[in-house]
Design a protein around this motif. Structure first.
Motif, PDB file in Angstrom:
ATOM      1  N   ASP A 214       0.812  -1.227   0.000  1.00 12.14           N
ATOM      2  CA  ASP A 214       0.000   0.000   0.000  1.00 12.14           C
ATOM      3  C   ASP A 214       0.841   1.272   0.000  1.00 12.14           C
ATOM      4  O   ASP A 214       0.331   2.346  -0.318  1.00 12.14           O
ATOM      5  CB  ASP A 214      -0.957   0.017   1.205  1.00 12.14           C
TER       6      ASP A 214
ATOM      7  N   LYS B  85      -5.936  -0.889  10.553  1.00  7.23           N
ATOM      8  CA  LYS B  85      -6.215  -0.526  11.957  1.00  7.23           C
ATOM      9  C   LYS B  85      -7.552   0.196  12.077  1.00  7.23           C
ATOM     10  O   LYS B  85      -8.215   0.109  13.102  1.00  7.23           O
ATOM     11  CB  LYS B  85      -5.146   0.445  12.481  1.00  7.23           C
ATOM     12  N   SER B  86      -7.904   0.950  11.042  1.00 11.21           N
ATOM     13  CA  SER B  86      -9.086   1.803  11.163  1.00 11.21           C
ATOM     14  C   SER B  86     -10.386   1.109  10.754  1.00 11.21           C
ATOM     15  O   SER B  86     -11.452   1.710  10.859  1.00 11.21           O
ATOM     16  CB  SER B  86      -8.888   3.073  10.327  1.00 11.21           C
TER      17      SER B  86
HETATM   18  N1  AQP Z   1      -2.704  -4.982   5.270  1.00 12.09           N
HETATM   19  C1  AQP Z   1      -1.405  -4.793   5.158  1.00 12.09           C
HETATM   20  N2  AQP Z   1      -0.621  -5.712   4.545  1.00 12.09           N
HETATM   21  C2  AQP Z   1       0.736  -5.540   4.444  1.00 12.09           C
HETATM   22  N3  AQP Z   1       1.362  -4.452   4.949  1.00 12.09           N
HETATM   23  C3  AQP Z   1       0.621  -3.517   5.575  1.00 12.09           C
HETATM   24  N4  AQP Z   1       0.927  -2.359   6.169  1.00 12.09           N
HETATM   25  C4  AQP Z   1      -0.196  -1.779   6.646  1.00 12.09           C
HETATM   26  N5  AQP Z   1      -1.252  -2.537   6.375  1.00 12.09           N
HETATM   27  C5  AQP Z   1      -0.790  -3.629   5.711  1.00 12.09           C
HETATM   28  C6  AQP Z   1       2.289  -1.848   6.264  1.00 12.09           C
HETATM   29  O1  AQP Z   1       2.575  -1.586   7.633  1.00 12.09           O
HETATM   30  C7  AQP Z   1       3.467  -0.483   7.712  1.00 12.09           C
HETATM   31  C8  AQP Z   1       2.937   0.491   8.703  1.00 12.09           C
HETATM   32  O2  AQP Z   1       1.684   0.994   8.277  1.00 12.09           O
HETATM   33  P1  AQP Z   1       1.178   2.352   8.875  1.00 12.09           P
HETATM   34  O3  AQP Z   1       0.928   2.192  10.304  1.00 12.09           O
HETATM   35  O4  AQP Z   1       2.148   3.418   8.593  1.00 12.09           O
HETATM   36  O5  AQP Z   1      -0.111   2.779   8.129  1.00 12.09           O
HETATM   37  P2  AQP Z   1      -1.130   2.161   7.173  1.00 12.09           P
HETATM   38  O6  AQP Z   1      -0.501   1.597   5.970  1.00 12.09           O
HETATM   39  O7  AQP Z   1      -2.113   3.224   6.917  1.00 12.09           O
HETATM   40  O8  AQP Z   1      -1.705   1.012   8.084  1.00 12.09           O
HETATM   41  P3  AQP Z   1      -3.162   0.660   8.461  1.00 12.09           P
HETATM   42  O9  AQP Z   1      -3.088  -0.384   9.475  1.00 12.09           O
HETATM   43  O10 AQP Z   1      -3.964   0.357   7.265  1.00 12.09           O
HETATM   44  O11 AQP Z   1      -3.729   1.952   9.163  1.00 12.09           O
HETATM   45  P4  AQP Z   1      -5.016   2.785   8.827  1.00 12.09           P
HETATM   46  O12 AQP Z   1      -6.159   1.915   9.129  1.00 12.09           O
HETATM   47  O13 AQP Z   1      -4.892   3.945   9.771  1.00 12.09           O
HETATM   48  O14 AQP Z   1      -4.932   3.161   7.399  1.00 12.09           O
HETATM   49  C9  AQP Z   1       3.585   0.096   6.302  1.00 12.09           C
HETATM   50  O15 AQP Z   1       4.811  -0.344   5.727  1.00 12.09           O
HETATM   51  C10 AQP Z   1       2.425  -0.492   5.579  1.00 12.09           C
HETATM   52  O16 AQP Z   1       2.675  -0.660   4.200  1.00 12.09           O
END
Ligand code: AQP
Length: 344
Positions: free
Chosen positions: A150, A209-210
């Motif tokens: 992502d 997470k969200s």
């Molecule tokens: N589903 C996923 N699969 C593989 N990698 C993932 N990452 C997040 N979700 C997945 C990777 O985790 C690292 C940290 O992510 P982050 O905390 O910076 O934010 P994010 O990508 O926005 O994670 P979330 O959990 O999906 O948060 P929300 O819900 O707030 O959007 C990154 O290297 C990311 O690629």
């Protein structure tokens, strides 16, 4: 000039860390520390691009730090810190706000997804998030960035910003004794069977997470019973598992669970299908529960223990911030000279 090889990556303290964060990012962080100098950041400035409760934010900053350590990152060998303690991230981000083009940011799909229909009401920070991410990486002139799938688009933007800065200031860079590009082109490291872990409830959505439903994800702090329940309830289809990877293509939920198993086991999807091809989901899920509990249980338990010890966690962050500031400070001095600021 050849750049010193250095790894940088970050995780937002925005809620429960989940299996996607672990497999997509944190396990890679752990593996890379054997071969690189690594800087791992709890990106709290990114977190506040959407509202965070101040008390909860402090807790989650410490929890992400605990997750890094519990997963096996050595805070003495590598740098672990929280972003807001190193002011140069925000300083360089401002300069990058002036380098990046509106058209580039307008293409960012994560902003579109997160802002949704209420775009006018999204924070300016959420929009400019990728510029801060570029600053996070480039303030250390990092060459390698392990992230989940992502984040690929944001990494490409960081590369564009690096290139444009080097191009726009080429003369000044040369006149300050840097004989080639000042910033490197950071390489995304996106490999393995779980670069995009999907929701357990919907194979077309990223585990996140969200997401309101806790059943969509396995949190690193879930206990064995909760993990078992979530895996058992994970959406699947009525078919048995295929024997070849090709057979997973039209089956996103099956593909996701097989990918999770492979990543947790340190193998490939093909290996998993060699073992489980033809099996029903009921038996595969039992094996997945056992594996998940065996791998995540000790990490969750250690996280819960570490996070209680504020003094220890805060001392790791203070020490890491001090060491990070030395590198970031050097970069910012050079950037100020290159841009043409007067400094004493
Ligand atoms: N589903 C996923 N699969 C593989 N990698 C993932 N990452 C997040 N979700 C997945 C990777 O985790 C690292 C940290 O992510 P982050 O905390 O910076 O934010 P994010 O990508 O926005 O994670 P979330 O959990 O999906 O948060 P929300 O819900 O707030 O959007 C990154 O290297 C990311 O690629």
């Amino acid at each position: 000039m050849a750049f010193k090889e250095r790894v940088f990556s970050g995780v937002q303290p925005t809620g429960n860390l989940h299996l996607g964060n672990y497999l997509g990012a944190i396990t890679k962080f752990v593996a890379l520390q054997d071969t690189y100098d690594c800087i791992y950041c709890v990106v709290d400035l990114h977190a506040i691009t959407v509202w965070q409760d101040p008390v909860e934010l402090k807790r989650t900053i410490r929890e992400v730090t605990a997750a890094f350590i519990a997963s096996g990152i050595d805070p003495k060998k590598q740098i672990i810190f929280n972003q807001s303690q190193v002011a140069e991230h925000a300083e360089l981000a401002w300069i990058f706000n002036c380098v990046a083009r509106l058209g580039w940011l307008n293409r960012m799909t994560q902003f579109k997804e997160k802002a949704g229909k209420d775009r006018e009401n999204a924070s300016v920070g959420l929009y400019a998030y990728p510029n801060l991410m570029a600053a996070d990486i480039l303030v250390y002139r990092a060459t390698h960035v392990p992230v989940g799938e992502d984040q690929k688009q944001h990494l490409e933007l960081a590369r564009d910003i690096s290139q444009k800065f080097n191009f726009d200031f080429a003369k000044s860079i040369a006149s300050h004794g840097f004989d080639e590009a000042f910033f490197p082109q950071p390489e995304p490291l996106i490999q393995g069977p779980a670069t995009r872990v999907m929701s357990l409830r919907d194979g077309s959505k990223k585990m996140s997470k969200s997401e309101p439903s806790d059943y969509s994800r396995i949190n690193l702090t879930d206990d064995a019973d909760t993990i078992a329940q979530k895996v058992r309830k994970a959406k699947t289809d009525p078919e048995a598992l295929p024997s070849e990877e090709e057979g997973l293509k039209p089956r996103p939920e099956a593909d996701n669970l097989v990918g999770i198993y492979a990543a947790l086991n340190g193998t490939t999807k093909a290996d998993v299908l060699r073992e489980f091809g033809g099996a029903q989901f009921s038996s595969f899920k039992m094996a997945l529960v056992d594996l998940s509990v065996a791998k995540l249980g000790p990490i969750g338990a250690e996280m819960k223990k570490l996070v209680q010890d504020h003094d220890y966690i805060d001392s790791i962050l203070a020490d890491g911030s001090k060491r990070a500031s030395v590198i970031a400070g050097e970069t910012m001095k050079a950037v100020k000279d290159i841009v043409g600021f007067v400094r004493s």
